[in-house]
Scaffold this motif. Structure first.
Motif, PDB file in Angstrom:
ATOM      1  N   ALA A   1      19.094 -49.678  -7.461  1.00  0.00           N
ATOM      2  CA  ALA A   1      17.947 -50.579  -7.345  1.00  0.00           C
ATOM      3  C   ALA A   1      16.768 -49.896  -6.664  1.00  0.00           C
ATOM      4  N   SER A   2      17.059 -48.947  -5.782  1.00  0.00           N
ATOM      5  CA  SER A   2      16.012 -48.255  -5.036  1.00  0.00           C
ATOM      6  C   SER A   2      15.305 -47.193  -5.870  1.00  0.00           C
ATOM      7  N   VAL A   3      16.039 -46.555  -6.776  1.00  0.00           N
ATOM      8  CA  VAL A   3      15.435 -45.486  -7.583  1.00  0.00           C
ATOM      9  C   VAL A   3      14.950 -45.987  -8.938  1.00  0.00           C
ATOM     10  N   ARG A   4      15.362 -47.197  -9.329  1.00  0.00           N
ATOM     11  CA  ARG A   4      14.921 -47.752 -10.608  1.00  0.00           C
ATOM     12  C   ARG A   4      14.368 -49.171 -10.414  1.00  0.00           C
ATOM     13  N   PRO A   5      13.335 -49.311  -9.578  1.00  0.00           N
ATOM     14  CA  PRO A   5      12.760 -50.645  -9.354  1.00  0.00           C
ATOM     15  C   PRO A   5      11.833 -51.044 -10.500  1.00  0.00           C
ATOM     16  N   VAL A   6      11.470 -52.324 -10.517  1.00  0.00           N
ATOM     17  CA  VAL A   6      10.419 -52.801 -11.418  1.00  0.00           C
ATOM     18  C   VAL A   6       9.194 -53.111 -10.572  1.00  0.00           C
ATOM     19  N   ALA A   7       8.033 -52.822 -11.130  1.00  0.00           N
ATOM     20  CA  ALA A   7       6.794 -52.930 -10.363  1.00  0.00           C
ATOM     21  C   ALA A   7       6.348 -54.367 -10.148  1.00  0.00           C
TER      22      ALA A   7
ATOM     23  N   ASP B   1      21.340 -40.422  -8.527  1.00  0.00           N
ATOM     24  CA  ASP B   1      20.817 -39.102  -8.164  1.00  0.00           C
ATOM     25  C   ASP B   1      19.896 -38.518  -9.228  1.00  0.00           C
ATOM     26  N   LEU B   2      19.948 -39.059 -10.451  1.00  0.00           N
ATOM     27  CA  LEU B   2      19.105 -38.541 -11.527  1.00  0.00           C
ATOM     28  C   LEU B   2      17.701 -39.130 -11.506  1.00  0.00           C
ATOM     29  N   PHE B   3      17.469 -40.150 -10.687  1.00  0.00           N
ATOM     30  CA  PHE B   3      16.198 -40.863 -10.725  1.00  0.00           C
ATOM     31  C   PHE B   3      15.427 -40.809  -9.405  1.00  0.00           C
ATOM     32  N   VAL B   4      15.856 -39.984  -8.489  1.00  0.00           N
ATOM     33  CA  VAL B   4      15.163 -39.873  -7.206  1.00  0.00           C
ATOM     34  C   VAL B   4      13.779 -39.263  -7.410  1.00  0.00           C
ATOM     35  N   THR B   5      12.758 -39.872  -6.790  1.00  0.00           N
ATOM     36  CA  THR B   5      11.402 -39.341  -6.792  1.00  0.00           C
ATOM     37  C   THR B   5      10.854 -39.435  -5.371  1.00  0.00           C
ATOM     38  N   LYS B   6       9.642 -38.987  -5.193  1.00  0.00           N
ATOM     39  CA  LYS B   6       9.011 -39.083  -3.878  1.00  0.00           C
ATOM     40  C   LYS B   6       8.764 -40.531  -3.470  1.00  0.00           C
ATOM     41  N   GLU B   7       8.851 -41.467  -4.429  1.00  0.00           N
ATOM     42  CA  GLU B   7       8.657 -42.884  -4.146  1.00  0.00           C
ATOM     43  C   GLU B   7       9.945 -43.579  -3.699  1.00  0.00           C
ATOM     44  N   THR B   8      11.062 -42.875  -3.742  1.00  0.00           N
ATOM     45  CA  THR B   8      12.325 -43.457  -3.272  1.00  0.00           C
ATOM     46  C   THR B   8      12.198 -43.765  -1.774  1.00  0.00           C
ATOM     47  N   PRO B   9      12.654 -44.929  -1.335  1.00  0.00           N
ATOM     48  CA  PRO B   9      12.459 -45.300   0.069  1.00  0.00           C
ATOM     49  C   PRO B   9      13.260 -44.436   1.037  1.00  0.00           C
ATOM     50  N   PRO B  10      12.817 -44.355   2.299  1.00  0.00           N
ATOM     51  CA  PRO B  10      13.570 -43.631   3.328  1.00  0.00           C
ATOM     52  C   PRO B  10      15.021 -44.092   3.348  1.00  0.00           C
ATOM     53  N   THR B  11      15.927 -43.138   3.540  1.00  0.00           N
ATOM     54  CA  THR B  11      17.349 -43.421   3.332  1.00  0.00           C
ATOM     55  C   THR B  11      18.203 -42.950   4.499  1.00  0.00           C
ATOM     56  N   PHE B  12      19.178 -43.785   4.834  1.00  0.00           N
ATOM     57  CA  PHE B  12      20.234 -43.456   5.805  1.00  0.00           C
ATOM     58  C   PHE B  12      21.541 -43.427   5.028  1.00  0.00           C
ATOM     59  N   TRP B  13      22.346 -42.368   5.247  1.00  0.00           N
ATOM     60  CA  TRP B  13      23.610 -42.233   4.516  1.00  0.00           C
ATOM     61  C   TRP B  13      24.735 -41.870   5.477  1.00  0.00           C
ATOM     62  N   PHE B  14      25.856 -42.597   5.346  1.00  0.00           N
ATOM     63  CA  PHE B  14      27.048 -42.340   6.157  1.00  0.00           C
ATOM     64  C   PHE B  14      28.258 -42.198   5.238  1.00  0.00           C
ATOM     65  N   HIS B  15      29.116 -41.205   5.528  1.00  0.00           N
ATOM     66  CA  HIS B  15      30.309 -40.973   4.707  1.00  0.00           C
ATOM     67  C   HIS B  15      31.337 -40.232   5.557  1.00  0.00           C
ATOM     68  N   THR B  16      32.578 -40.216   5.097  1.00  0.00           N
ATOM     69  CA  THR B  16      33.600 -39.367   5.705  1.00  0.00           C
ATOM     70  C   THR B  16      33.938 -38.258   4.708  1.00  0.00           C
ATOM     71  N   THR B  17      34.179 -37.058   5.226  1.00  0.00           N
ATOM     72  CA  THR B  17      34.357 -35.920   4.325  1.00  0.00           C
ATOM     73  C   THR B  17      35.693 -35.914   3.607  1.00  0.00           C
ATOM     74  N   ASP B  18      36.658 -36.694   4.125  1.00  0.00           N
ATOM     75  CA  ASP B  18      37.943 -36.752   3.424  1.00  0.00           C
ATOM     76  C   ASP B  18      38.197 -38.125   2.806  1.00  0.00           C
ATOM     77  N   ASP B  19      37.126 -38.820   2.451  1.00  0.00           N
ATOM     78  CA  ASP B  19      37.242 -40.115   1.768  1.00  0.00           C
ATOM     79  C   ASP B  19      38.113 -39.931   0.527  1.00  0.00           C
ATOM     80  N   PRO B  20      39.253 -40.614   0.448  1.00  0.00           N
ATOM     81  CA  PRO B  20      40.176 -40.383  -0.657  1.00  0.00           C
ATOM     82  C   PRO B  20      39.789 -41.074  -1.963  1.00  0.00           C
TER      83      PRO B  20
END
Length: 316
Positions: A169-175, A233-252
């Motif tokens: 929704a963040s990378v493919r919004p409608v105006a 990830d294919l639609f990211v542009t400079k207009e994509t909103p500021p982002t916070f990302w959290f993950h674990t490296t061994d997420d199964p």
């Protein structure tokens, strides 16, 4: 027996007080089992007043909704977060990725809205959940005055499949169409900030060595076309909103590499982005589930929100 003026005045004040109390009691919302939770500062609304686009019926599963939670009186910071729970597009983890986070956000002054989007397990394949997510953002923005919020301080947070949907929704919004008959359709669906917790960014994949939307919903023959249309990830542009990302490296369940692709695309596009990776932890941890390390990530999120300016008082 005569009544002195002071006694008469005190009685008058008491009568007026009772009248005001009665008036307040009559106008306050009353709880009705299963229907009205307004007295708790909670209400559930439809995204569309009638049938939603592409609705297959009129059951609950066919009606996308927002459940709106108000912050305590006098505590609002003017920002809103739309919460998108995960569940592999099969169900919604509405408690530990929904209600618990709505409570967390309202305790920090946000108005929080839990999105019940339509599920692919009920026949609502993409892009239908995306239509629901866009509409939810537009609805909140269009009613900013009613909700006493800033239309430029609307964020989304998504978990797992909800993270895929929030990112999409963040990378493919409608105006927004200023000439639309529906006032909700006149405003943009672009959120102002994005928060992702163990997002299923690579959901649309023909690689079945990990959880695959295409495999889960028998779409392997359409998978490449779907991947090209619905991989955030294919639609990211400079207009994509500021982002916070959290993950674990061994997420199964959802490999961390999926989130890394999205994060790298953000950095390449010049989007302000912050990543927090923890060494160990299962998928779907919500607020942390008592893990000594993972319990820290909501505090990291709070710090980021403050730094971005989304927790300060509403400027009028």
């Amino acid at each position: 027996m005569s009544i002195n003026p002071l006694t008469r005045l005190l009685r008058l004040v008491f009568v007026l007080f009772l009248g005001c109390a009665a008036s307040i009691a009559q106008t306050a919302p009353c709880p009705t089992a299963g229907e009205n939770n307004g007295f708790l500062g909670v209400q559930t609304i439809r995204l569309w007043p009638g049938d939603a686009p592409q609705a297959k019926g009129k059951a609950c599963q066919d009606i996308p909704t927002l459940t709106i939670f108000e912050p305590a009186y006098g505590m609002s910071n003017g920002s809103t977060v739309i919460v998108m729970p995960g569940g592999s597009y099969k169900n919604l983890a509405s408690i530990h990725e929904g209600r618990e986070f709505a409570d967390w956000f309202t305790a920090h002054g946000f108005r929080a809205c839990i999105l019940q989007y339509r599920l692919s397990s009920n026949g609502y394949l993409l892009p239908v959940p995306l239509l629901d997510a866009r509409r939810a953002i537009q609805l909140v923005r269009a009613r900013a005055l009613d909700y006493h919020i800033d239309p430029n301080r609307i964020g989304v947070i998504g978990f797992s499949a909800g993270g895929h949907l929030a990112a999409l929704a963040s990378v493919r919004p409608v105006a927004g169409n200023p000439d639309a008959d529906d006032p909700i359709e006149r405003v943009s669906s672009r959120p102002n900030f994005l928060m992702l917790a163990y997002p299923w960014i690579g959901a649309i994949s023909s690689d079945t060595s990990h959880l695959s939307y295409c495999k889960e919903f028998n779409l392997m023959d359409q998978c490449e076309a779907l991947r090209a249309a619905y991989s955030p990830d294919l639609f990211v542009t400079k207009e994509t909103p500021p982002t916070f990302w959290f993950h674990t490296t061994d997420d199964p369940l959802v490999p961390v590499e999926q989130g890394l692709r999205f994060y790298e695309a953000l950095i390449k596009a010049g989007v302000p982005a912050e990543a927090h990776l923890f060494t160990h932890g299962p998928h779907g941890v919500g607020l942390g589930r008592g893990d000594a390390a993972l319990d820290q990530w909501p505090q990291l999120l709070e710090t980021w929100l403050r730094a971005q300016g989304f927790m300060g008082p509403l400027q009028r």
